[in-house]
Motif scaffolding. Structure first.
Motif, mmCIF file in Angstrom:
data_model
loop_
_atom_site.group_PDB
_atom_site.id
_atom_site.type_symbol
_atom_site.label_atom_id
_atom_site.label_comp_id
_atom_site.label_asym_id
_atom_site.label_seq_id
_atom_site.Cartn_x
_atom_site.Cartn_y
_atom_site.Cartn_z
ATOM 1 N N UNK A 159 39.847 -6.674 85.038
ATOM 2 C CA UNK A 159 39.206 -7.165 86.257
ATOM 3 C C UNK A 159 37.723 -7.450 86.054
ATOM 4 N N UNK A 160 37.174 -7.131 84.882
ATOM 5 C CA UNK A 160 35.722 -7.248 84.706
ATOM 6 C C UNK A 160 35.234 -8.683 84.858
ATOM 7 N N UNK A 161 35.956 -9.636 84.301
ATOM 8 C CA UNK A 161 35.497 -11.020 84.390
ATOM 9 C C UNK A 161 35.380 -11.474 85.839
ATOM 10 N N UNK A 162 36.361 -11.108 86.659
ATOM 11 C CA UNK A 162 36.304 -11.471 88.072
ATOM 12 C C UNK A 162 35.181 -10.763 88.805
ATOM 13 N N UNK A 163 34.959 -9.480 88.471
ATOM 14 C CA UNK A 163 33.858 -8.741 89.081
ATOM 15 C C UNK A 163 32.507 -9.352 88.699
ATOM 16 N N UNK A 213 28.912 -1.145 92.552
ATOM 17 C CA UNK A 213 30.333 -0.892 92.815
ATOM 18 C C UNK A 213 30.567 -1.045 94.305
ATOM 19 N N UNK A 214 31.809 -1.213 94.685
ATOM 20 C CA UNK A 214 32.182 -1.322 96.093
ATOM 21 C C UNK A 214 33.234 -0.271 96.395
ATOM 22 N N UNK A 215 32.787 0.831 96.986
ATOM 23 C CA UNK A 215 33.709 1.909 97.371
ATOM 24 C C UNK A 215 33.732 2.007 98.889
ATOM 25 N N UNK A 216 34.925 2.077 99.445
ATOM 26 C CA UNK A 216 35.052 2.229 100.900
ATOM 27 C C UNK A 216 36.512 2.450 101.276
ATOM 28 N N UNK A 217 36.815 3.424 102.108
ATOM 29 C CA UNK A 217 35.943 4.540 102.494
ATOM 30 C C UNK A 217 35.870 5.560 101.380
ATOM 31 N N UNK A 218 34.910 6.464 101.485
ATOM 32 C CA UNK A 218 34.751 7.479 100.450
ATOM 33 C C UNK A 218 34.633 6.844 99.081
ATOM 34 N N UNK A 219 35.388 7.359 98.116
ATOM 35 C CA UNK A 219 35.329 6.823 96.758
ATOM 36 C C UNK A 219 36.540 5.963 96.420
ATOM 37 N N UNK A 220 37.143 5.368 97.435
ATOM 38 C CA UNK A 220 38.222 4.408 97.187
ATOM 39 C C UNK A 220 37.618 3.140 96.596
ATOM 40 N N UNK A 221 38.064 2.791 95.418
ATOM 41 C CA UNK A 221 37.456 1.680 94.694
ATOM 42 C C UNK A 221 38.013 0.331 95.157
ATOM 43 N N UNK A 222 37.116 -0.518 95.612
ATOM 44 C CA UNK A 222 37.457 -1.874 96.016
ATOM 45 C C UNK A 222 36.886 -2.857 95.011
ATOM 46 N N UNK A 223 37.374 -4.087 95.058
ATOM 47 C CA UNK A 223 36.746 -5.155 94.298
ATOM 48 C C UNK A 223 35.403 -5.486 94.930
ATOM 49 N N UNK A 224 34.472 -5.983 94.126
ATOM 50 C CA UNK A 224 33.149 -6.318 94.657
ATOM 51 C C UNK A 224 33.232 -7.338 95.783
ATOM 52 N N UNK A 225 34.202 -8.225 95.714
ATOM 53 C CA UNK A 225 34.344 -9.251 96.749
ATOM 54 C C UNK A 225 34.615 -8.657 98.120
ATOM 55 N N UNK A 226 35.177 -7.445 98.157
ATOM 56 C CA UNK A 226 35.476 -6.813 99.437
ATOM 57 C C UNK A 226 34.227 -6.343 100.168
ATOM 58 N N UNK A 227 33.116 -6.232 99.441
ATOM 59 C CA UNK A 227 31.825 -5.912 100.073
ATOM 60 C C UNK A 227 30.760 -6.887 99.569
ATOM 61 N N UNK A 228 31.148 -8.137 99.463
ATOM 62 C CA UNK A 228 30.225 -9.122 98.890
ATOM 63 C C UNK A 228 28.975 -9.303 99.740
ATOM 64 N N UNK A 272 29.337 -0.548 87.536
ATOM 65 C CA UNK A 272 29.689 0.826 87.191
ATOM 66 C C UNK A 272 30.984 1.187 87.922
ATOM 67 N N UNK A 273 32.059 1.249 87.187
ATOM 68 C CA UNK A 273 33.399 1.561 87.680
ATOM 69 C C UNK A 273 34.040 0.346 88.372
ATOM 70 N N UNK A 274 35.304 0.175 88.096
ATOM 71 C CA UNK A 274 36.094 -0.906 88.689
ATOM 72 C C UNK A 274 37.436 -0.326 89.111
ATOM 73 N N UNK A 275 38.145 -0.998 90.004
ATOM 74 C CA UNK A 275 39.450 -0.472 90.446
ATOM 75 C C UNK A 275 40.379 -0.209 89.263
ATOM 76 N N UNK A 276 40.936 0.999 89.254
ATOM 77 C CA UNK A 276 41.894 1.352 88.217
ATOM 78 C C UNK A 276 41.323 1.463 86.820
#
Length: 257
Positions: free
Chosen positions: A237-241, A191-206, A228-232
């Motif tokens: 969004x799973x296919x893109x992730x 998963x890509x969370x930043x900052x804290x547990x703010x959920x980002x798309x994986x591409x944001x921390x690729x 494990x967990x996706x935004x919203x």
């Protein structure tokens, strides 16, 4: 060598068959079924339904995401978890290292958790299963150092650990921790969370995930990387992730400047 998959807890609100269908449609290979909703250990019929959903959509069940925390009141319950994992067809059970962080745990609490994990590992071995510790805050695996110490203290050949990027940890530091855990990592929660547990798309921390795969692929052993967990909690969004995950797995990390 790394298989890409999904933790069913990502979509707790969907039935197991829908979770499996979406994972397969996204091109993922494996699934970790969670014990909270999709495969409760005390409900064999529900566990069988999750297993059947995996098979129907051509997925391999790579692990059973249990919530066994090795607390005093849970000791007698692990055989039920182990039997559910066997029924599910999962070779590995995810477990938790207590409910207290490594800095706050008393020596007695730590020894108790070690003893209960050792017994769980023995039961798991009797069922042909591996165990893997959730790498998580407020447990004895809240740091790399404590995790390595705990693995040594339990001393079971069939016990390894999961890894996930610790909250608010910069990429370089997170990757250094993964490297230090080395071959004691059995799977990775993605998963890509930043900052804290703010959920980002994986591409944001690729770049982080490219670095993770660079480390994992050097080991040349089979591992599982599980979304494990996706935004919203949005299934759309799973296919893109999954596409981002495949791209990160195929890239090589840039050398340090």
């Amino acid at each position: 060598m790394t298989r890409l998959g999904l933790c069913s807890v990502t979509f707790r609100r969907l039935p197991a068959a829908e979770v499996a269908r979406r994972a397969a449609d996204a091109g993922l290979e494996v699934v970790e079924w969670g014990a909270d909703v999709h495969a409760p250990p005390e409900e064999p019929g529900t566990v069988r339904a999750a297993r059947d959903a995996s098979e129907r959509y051509g997925l391999t069940c790579c692990s059973y995401g249990s919530y066994f925390r090795a607390t005093p009141d849970e000791s007698a319950g692990f055989p039920v978890v182990a039997r559910a994992a066997v029924l599910l067809g999962a070779p590995r059970v995810r477990v938790w290292a207590g409910t207290v962080g490594s800095r706050d745990a008393t020596p007695q609490e730590r020894r108790g958790t070690v003893t209960r994990l050792r017994e769980a590992a023995r039961v798991a071995a009797d069922h042909g299963l591996e165990l893997a510790l959730e790498f998580h805050a407020k447990t004895l695996t809240d740091s790399v150092a404590s995790t390595l110490r705990l693995l040594d203290e339990v001393g079971a050949d069939n016990l390894r650990t999961y890894w996930q990027p610790p909250l608010d940890t910069p990429d370089e530091e997170a990757l250094a921790g993964l490297a230090e855990l080395g071959d004691r990592v059995g799977a990775v929660h993605v998963f890509s969370w930043w900052p804290g547990n703010r959920r980002l798309r994986l591409a944001d921390r690729e770049d982080l995930w490219t670095g993770v795969f660079d480390l994992l692929n050097r080991r040349r052993v089979r591992l599982d990387a599980l979304v494990e967990f996706v935004p919203g909690d949005d299934p759309a969004v799973l296919a893109g992730e999954a596409a981002t995950l495949r791209r990160a797995a195929a890239r090589r990390a840039a050398p340090p400047a």
